[in-house]
Design a protein around this motif. Sequence first.
Motif, PDB file in Angstrom:
ATOM      1  N   ASP A 200      51.543  39.809  32.520  1.00 46.30           N
ATOM      2  CA  ASP A 200      50.407  39.270  33.248  1.00 46.30           C
ATOM      3  C   ASP A 200      50.844  38.303  34.353  1.00 46.30           C
ATOM      4  OD1 ASP A 200      48.221  40.426  31.635  1.00 46.30           O
ATOM      5  OD2 ASP A 200      49.117  39.226  30.045  1.00 46.30           O
TER       6      ASP A 200
ATOM      7  N   PRO B 238      52.364  39.990  38.510  1.00 47.51           N
ATOM      8  CA  PRO B 238      51.616  40.163  39.755  1.00 47.51           C
ATOM      9  C   PRO B 238      51.378  38.848  40.507  1.00 47.51           C
ATOM     10  CG  PRO B 238      50.580  41.411  38.014  1.00 47.51           C
ATOM     11  CD  PRO B 238      51.633  40.577  37.368  1.00 47.51           C
TER      12      PRO B 238
ATOM     13  N   CYS C 201      54.591  37.909  42.275  1.00 48.52           N
ATOM     14  CA  CYS C 201      54.779  38.727  43.485  1.00 48.52           C
ATOM     15  C   CYS C 201      53.886  38.234  44.620  1.00 48.52           C
ATOM     16  CB  CYS C 201      54.478  40.189  43.190  1.00 48.52           C
ATOM     17  SG  CYS C 201      55.723  41.009  42.206  1.00 48.52           S
ATOM     18  N   SER C 202      52.636  37.937  44.321  1.00 45.17           N
ATOM     19  CA  SER C 202      51.728  37.441  45.353  1.00 45.17           C
ATOM     20  C   SER C 202      52.167  36.082  45.867  1.00 45.17           C
ATOM     21  CB  SER C 202      50.299  37.357  44.816  1.00 45.17           C
ATOM     22  OG  SER C 202      49.788  38.632  44.604  1.00 45.17           O
TER      23      SER C 202
ATOM     24  N   GLY D 196      51.313  44.565  46.441  1.00 46.51           N
ATOM     25  CA  GLY D 196      51.829  44.998  45.142  1.00 46.51           C
ATOM     26  C   GLY D 196      51.347  44.114  44.010  1.00 46.51           C
ATOM     27  N   GLY D 197      51.246  42.808  44.270  1.00 46.31           N
ATOM     28  CA  GLY D 197      50.719  41.904  43.254  1.00 46.31           C
ATOM     29  C   GLY D 197      49.264  42.191  42.932  1.00 46.31           C
ATOM     30  N   LEU D 198      48.481  42.470  43.969  1.00 50.08           N
ATOM     31  CA  LEU D 198      47.066  42.788  43.749  1.00 50.08           C
ATOM     32  C   LEU D 198      46.916  44.115  43.001  1.00 50.08           C
ATOM     33  CD1 LEU D 198      44.129  41.981  44.217  1.00 50.08           C
ATOM     34  CD2 LEU D 198      44.235  43.213  46.387  1.00 50.08           C
TER      35      LEU D 198
ATOM     36  N   GLY E  49      49.158  45.463  41.070  1.00 47.62           N
ATOM     37  CA  GLY E  49      49.665  45.251  39.718  1.00 47.62           C
ATOM     38  C   GLY E  49      48.668  44.546  38.827  1.00 47.62           C
ATOM     39  N   SER E  50      47.951  43.570  39.372  1.00 53.31           N
ATOM     40  CA  SER E  50      46.958  42.867  38.556  1.00 53.31           C
ATOM     41  C   SER E  50      45.793  43.784  38.194  1.00 53.31           C
ATOM     42  CB  SER E  50      46.462  41.617  39.276  1.00 53.31           C
ATOM     43  OG  SER E  50      45.730  41.955  40.431  1.00 53.31           O
TER      44      SER E  50
ATOM     45  N   THR F  23      46.063  47.002  37.824  1.00 51.75           N
ATOM     46  CA  THR F  23      46.616  47.926  36.834  1.00 51.75           C
ATOM     47  C   THR F  23      46.694  47.278  35.457  1.00 51.75           C
ATOM     48  OG1 THR F  23      47.906  48.993  38.568  1.00 51.75           O
ATOM     49  CG2 THR F  23      48.591  49.385  36.308  1.00 51.75           C
TER      50      THR F  23
ATOM     51  N   ASN G 175      43.488  37.306  36.214  1.00 46.34           N
ATOM     52  CA  ASN G 175      44.682  37.745  36.923  1.00 46.34           C
ATOM     53  C   ASN G 175      44.322  38.351  38.274  1.00 46.34           C
ATOM     54  OD1 ASN G 175      47.285  38.499  37.515  1.00 46.34           O
ATOM     55  ND2 ASN G 175      47.593  39.687  35.662  1.00 46.34           N
TER      56      ASN G 175
ATOM     57  N   ASN H 269      45.136  36.837  42.220  1.00 49.10           N
ATOM     58  CA  ASN H 269      45.813  37.565  43.288  1.00 49.10           C
ATOM     59  C   ASN H 269      44.941  37.721  44.519  1.00 49.10           C
ATOM     60  OD1 ASN H 269      48.587  38.579  42.376  1.00 49.10           O
ATOM     61  ND2 ASN H 269      47.282  38.846  40.591  1.00 49.10           N
TER      62      ASN H 269
END
Length: 184
Positions: free
Chosen positions: A75, A78, A81-82, A125-127, A129-130, A132, A154, A158
Amino acid sequence: MSLPRSNYDPRRVCLNPFPNLNLGKHRRTMGIYLAGGLFALGNWIFLDAAILSAHAHSPYGEPQIPPPVHVTFVDWVPGICSLLGMLIISLIDKDRVRGEEGFGDSRAVWQARLLLFIGFALMAGGLAGSATVLALKYVLPDYTEQFTYYGYANVVQNVALMLSAVVLWFSQSTSSEYEYHLSI
């Protein structure tokens, strides 16, 4: 064929113009504070979910049953990454991306644009991933609302970090009231 309107501009992209907000001489300062508020709000919401997850307990009638899900490192990824994407975007010199202010080296302009792309890719990618993690970990197993809040927090974190980076980019691109543009 109809006649163009009197305020028609062929360079315009949108049919309806964006509203013109005149915030006065403090628009840059207000944008920076708004970006900081979005950053703090997003991280606060996620930390709230992480703390709630750490202190989650079993229902009162069932002391042997542990909570079904907790906030784990998956958790956090993401948001990390953001956050890295936001830091990269904030550190880039805006004039270098545009190729102005005597940065005649095309290699430096290319590198700045590549770094800007990497920053936005990390945030996207962070958005993703969150979203997902929300879908796979919290929504599909059909947990109660108490536990799906962890996934929604989460995603909110993001989105807030992404909006904060965009607001900060635009507010730093405007000129300050203390800057003077002299030309001969």
